[in-house]
Design a protein around this motif. Sequence first.
Motif, PDB file in Angstrom:
ATOM      1  N   MET A 221      20.642 -14.618   3.625  1.00  0.00           N
ATOM      2  CA  MET A 221      21.959 -15.204   3.437  1.00  0.00           C
ATOM      3  C   MET A 221      22.288 -16.107   4.636  1.00  0.00           C
ATOM      4  SD  MET A 221      25.376 -13.258   2.255  1.00  0.00           S
ATOM      5  CE  MET A 221      24.766 -11.849   3.084  1.00  0.00           C
ATOM      6  N   LYS A 222      21.624 -17.242   4.695  1.00  0.00           N
ATOM      7  CA  LYS A 222      21.818 -18.105   5.861  1.00  0.00           C
ATOM      8  C   LYS A 222      23.024 -19.019   5.659  1.00  0.00           C
ATOM      9  CE  LYS A 222      16.944 -18.039   7.147  1.00  0.00           C
ATOM     10  NZ  LYS A 222      16.365 -17.393   5.946  1.00  0.00           N
ATOM     11  N   ASP A 223      23.292 -19.286   4.377  1.00  0.00           N
ATOM     12  CA  ASP A 223      24.364 -20.217   4.052  1.00  0.00           C
ATOM     13  C   ASP A 223      25.712 -19.715   4.588  1.00  0.00           C
ATOM     14  OD1 ASP A 223      26.386 -21.666   2.677  1.00  0.00           O
ATOM     15  OD2 ASP A 223      24.886 -22.255   1.187  1.00  0.00           O
ATOM     16  N   GLN A 224      26.364 -20.525   5.422  1.00  0.00           N
ATOM     17  CA  GLN A 224      27.625 -20.132   6.050  1.00  0.00           C
ATOM     18  C   GLN A 224      28.719 -19.868   5.016  1.00  0.00           C
ATOM     19  OE1 GLN A 224      27.940 -19.331   9.162  1.00  0.00           O
ATOM     20  NE2 GLN A 224      30.093 -18.771   8.808  1.00  0.00           N
ATOM     21  N   ASN A 225      28.708 -20.704   3.953  1.00  0.00           N
ATOM     22  CA  ASN A 225      29.683 -20.566   2.882  1.00  0.00           C
ATOM     23  C   ASN A 225      29.578 -19.209   2.193  1.00  0.00           C
ATOM     24  OD1 ASN A 225      31.721 -21.427   1.248  1.00  0.00           O
ATOM     25  ND2 ASN A 225      30.364 -22.469  -0.210  1.00  0.00           N
ATOM     26  N   LEU A 226      28.342 -18.803   1.910  1.00  0.00           N
ATOM     27  CA  LEU A 226      28.122 -17.506   1.266  1.00  0.00           C
ATOM     28  C   LEU A 226      28.548 -16.382   2.196  1.00  0.00           C
ATOM     29  CD1 LEU A 226      24.716 -17.705  -0.652  1.00  0.00           C
ATOM     30  CD2 LEU A 226      27.042 -17.972  -1.497  1.00  0.00           C
ATOM     31  N   TYR A 227      28.226 -16.536   3.466  1.00  0.00           N
ATOM     32  CA  TYR A 227      28.573 -15.515   4.442  1.00  0.00           C
ATOM     33  C   TYR A 227      30.079 -15.297   4.461  1.00  0.00           C
ATOM     34  CZ  TYR A 227      28.638 -12.782   8.701  1.00  0.00           C
ATOM     35  OH  TYR A 227      28.828 -11.776   9.595  1.00  0.00           O
ATOM     36  N   GLU A 228      30.796 -16.408   4.413  1.00  0.00           N
ATOM     37  CA  GLU A 228      32.252 -16.309   4.447  1.00  0.00           C
ATOM     38  C   GLU A 228      32.811 -15.710   3.158  1.00  0.00           C
ATOM     39  OE1 GLU A 228      34.151 -19.920   5.666  1.00  0.00           O
ATOM     40  OE2 GLU A 228      36.123 -19.139   5.104  1.00  0.00           O
ATOM     41  N   ARG A 229      32.240 -16.126   2.016  1.00  0.00           N
ATOM     42  CA  ARG A 229      32.713 -15.634   0.713  1.00  0.00           C
ATOM     43  C   ARG A 229      32.645 -14.110   0.633  1.00  0.00           C
ATOM     44  NH1 ARG A 229      33.237 -16.925  -4.869  1.00  0.00           N
ATOM     45  NH2 ARG A 229      33.053 -19.158  -4.490  1.00  0.00           N
ATOM     46  N   TYR A 230      31.534 -13.550   1.103  1.00  0.00           N
ATOM     47  CA  TYR A 230      31.330 -12.102   0.941  1.00  0.00           C
ATOM     48  C   TYR A 230      31.620 -11.319   2.225  1.00  0.00           C
ATOM     49  CZ  TYR A 230      28.972 -13.964  -3.163  1.00  0.00           C
ATOM     50  OH  TYR A 230      28.687 -14.642  -4.320  1.00  0.00           O
ATOM     51  N   HIS A 231      32.205 -11.997   3.221  1.00  0.00           N
ATOM     52  CA  HIS A 231      32.367 -11.420   4.545  1.00  0.00           C
ATOM     53  C   HIS A 231      32.987 -10.034   4.547  1.00  0.00           C
ATOM     54  CE1 HIS A 231      34.581 -10.883   8.432  1.00  0.00           C
ATOM     55  NE2 HIS A 231      33.364 -11.162   8.878  1.00  0.00           N
ATOM     56  N   ARG A 232      34.086  -9.844   3.763  1.00  0.00           N
ATOM     57  CA  ARG A 232      34.837  -8.591   3.835  1.00  0.00           C
ATOM     58  C   ARG A 232      34.065  -7.389   3.303  1.00  0.00           C
ATOM     59  NH1 ARG A 232      37.412 -12.012   6.182  1.00  0.00           N
ATOM     60  NH2 ARG A 232      39.689 -12.097   6.353  1.00  0.00           N
ATOM     61  N   GLN A 233      33.075  -7.635   2.436  1.00  0.00           N
ATOM     62  CA  GLN A 233      32.280  -6.485   2.018  1.00  0.00           C
ATOM     63  C   GLN A 233      30.998  -6.364   2.846  1.00  0.00           C
ATOM     64  OE1 GLN A 233      32.151  -7.273  -2.185  1.00  0.00           O
ATOM     65  NE2 GLN A 233      30.146  -8.292  -2.162  1.00  0.00           N
ATOM     66  N   VAL A 234      30.526  -7.488   3.367  1.00  0.00           N
ATOM     67  CA  VAL A 234      29.307  -7.456   4.197  1.00  0.00           C
ATOM     68  C   VAL A 234      29.565  -6.701   5.505  1.00  0.00           C
ATOM     69  CG1 VAL A 234      27.723  -8.917   5.537  1.00  0.00           C
ATOM     70  CG2 VAL A 234      28.254  -9.512   3.174  1.00  0.00           C
ATOM     71  N   ILE A 235      30.807  -6.758   6.002  1.00  0.00           N
ATOM     72  CA  ILE A 235      31.086  -6.048   7.265  1.00  0.00           C
ATOM     73  C   ILE A 235      31.208  -4.528   7.077  1.00  0.00           C
ATOM     74  CG2 ILE A 235      32.153  -7.996   8.488  1.00  0.00           C
ATOM     75  CD1 ILE A 235      34.906  -6.783   7.776  1.00  0.00           C
TER      76      ILE A 235
END
Lengths: 375, 76
Positions: free
Chosen positions: A1-15
């Motif tokens: 998941m290198k894409d910054q946009n994707l990282y931001e979209r799913y941030h709250r569950q990825v953390i």
Amino acid sequence: MKDQNLYERYHRQVILPEFGEEGQQKLLEARILVIGAGGLGCPALQYLVAAGVGTIGIVDDDVVALNNLHRQVLYSVNDIGLSKAKRAAHILQQLNPEIKIISYNQRLVTQNALTLIDDFDIIIDGTDNFSTRYMINDACVLLNKPLVYGAISQFEGQVSVFNPKPLKGGNEAVNYRDLFPDPPREGEVLNCAEAGVLGVLPGIIGTMMANETIKLITGIGEPLTGQLFTYNALNNQVYTLHLSARKETRSLIPKSKKEFLQIDYEWLCASPVQQAEIDSDIFNGMVAKGNIDVIDVRELHEMPAVNEFNHIRIPLAQLADNAALIKSDTVIAFCQSGKRSLQAANILSGIFGDRKKIYSLRGGIVEWKKLKQTV
Amino acid sequence: MSVKIILFGRLADIAGDSVSVDNVADTDSLVDSLNKRYPQLATTKYVIAVDKQVVTKNTVLNKKSMVALLPPFSGG
């Protein structure tokens, strides 16, 4: 998941430590098939799409109707008359353009079920009838696919996970037929159109189905495998019961794809004998002629009330015991939608044989009243 | 011996969401007793759970047994 946009979209569950980038990656690689884009399918789809499930298939051959909107919250009045599968795919793609959504504007039948289901990892059953539910269950057992099951009636809902992979502790996989081996015949249960449903209920149950699916994909938590969760929206009572695999169940499920294709699931859930159905015009003619007994087989509290023609009220369950009340040689049964009256006609045929002519009003009293208004 | 039963869905419409049945030793006699009291139950499909475990064969009950009757739902 290198894409910054994707990282931001799913941030709250990825953390979430249990979830992490690994969980997100599993979601992105998952392929989920949602069968039925109705009351249960809409909320399940919304959360799975939002969560980032990589590929989602939507099967539904129905079109949006005004009386769907109180519970099928994806759609708006502009969608009335349009394909649910296509509209849902279009609306959901705007929510998350990063994932692949495939719409199948077709009815799931034995001929396409195995091919469709085999192409996905987990199947979600949000259908509204027993014949499709049994067909999906059998196909998932045959293809060894995890099945997330949800069903609703009035104020109550059920959720379970069947055929999970992998199984914990060497337990044998449980499927829907371990709970209810055979489909009910027509009339033994009410469908949504007859029984009604509180709009928010499928929202709760469908959201739980999405949650079970996400747990299955990511491996976090404890999915409802081997358990049936039940919820009552009126008193918030929750009751979870445990299921076990039964030997007898195996004999009920087709052993091969060939055997599966030969099963007529519609028939399994239908009345054993086809009785004569009559439409409203013929019904009106027969009522005008007289010398008939018209029987309302609905429960006594069911609306609408009927005062347009003479009839007697005998609820379906009491029909066999009260058959002596029926004097005329011609009998017409009616109910809300025409389903229970068909079963009533079967019961009466069993009792009277050829001695009486027995009919069922097609479309039920709801259809009859509607036609009367338009005349 | 009295056994408490909770009922779901349409079954609760027929018999109420909770009933007590006296003098039943097992699930078969429980079903007989319920069918006599509520004839509509005899023609309604449901599954029986004893102490939250689905049972398919006649099962012995004791006074602490928690029996539940659940109908299938088809709605979606």
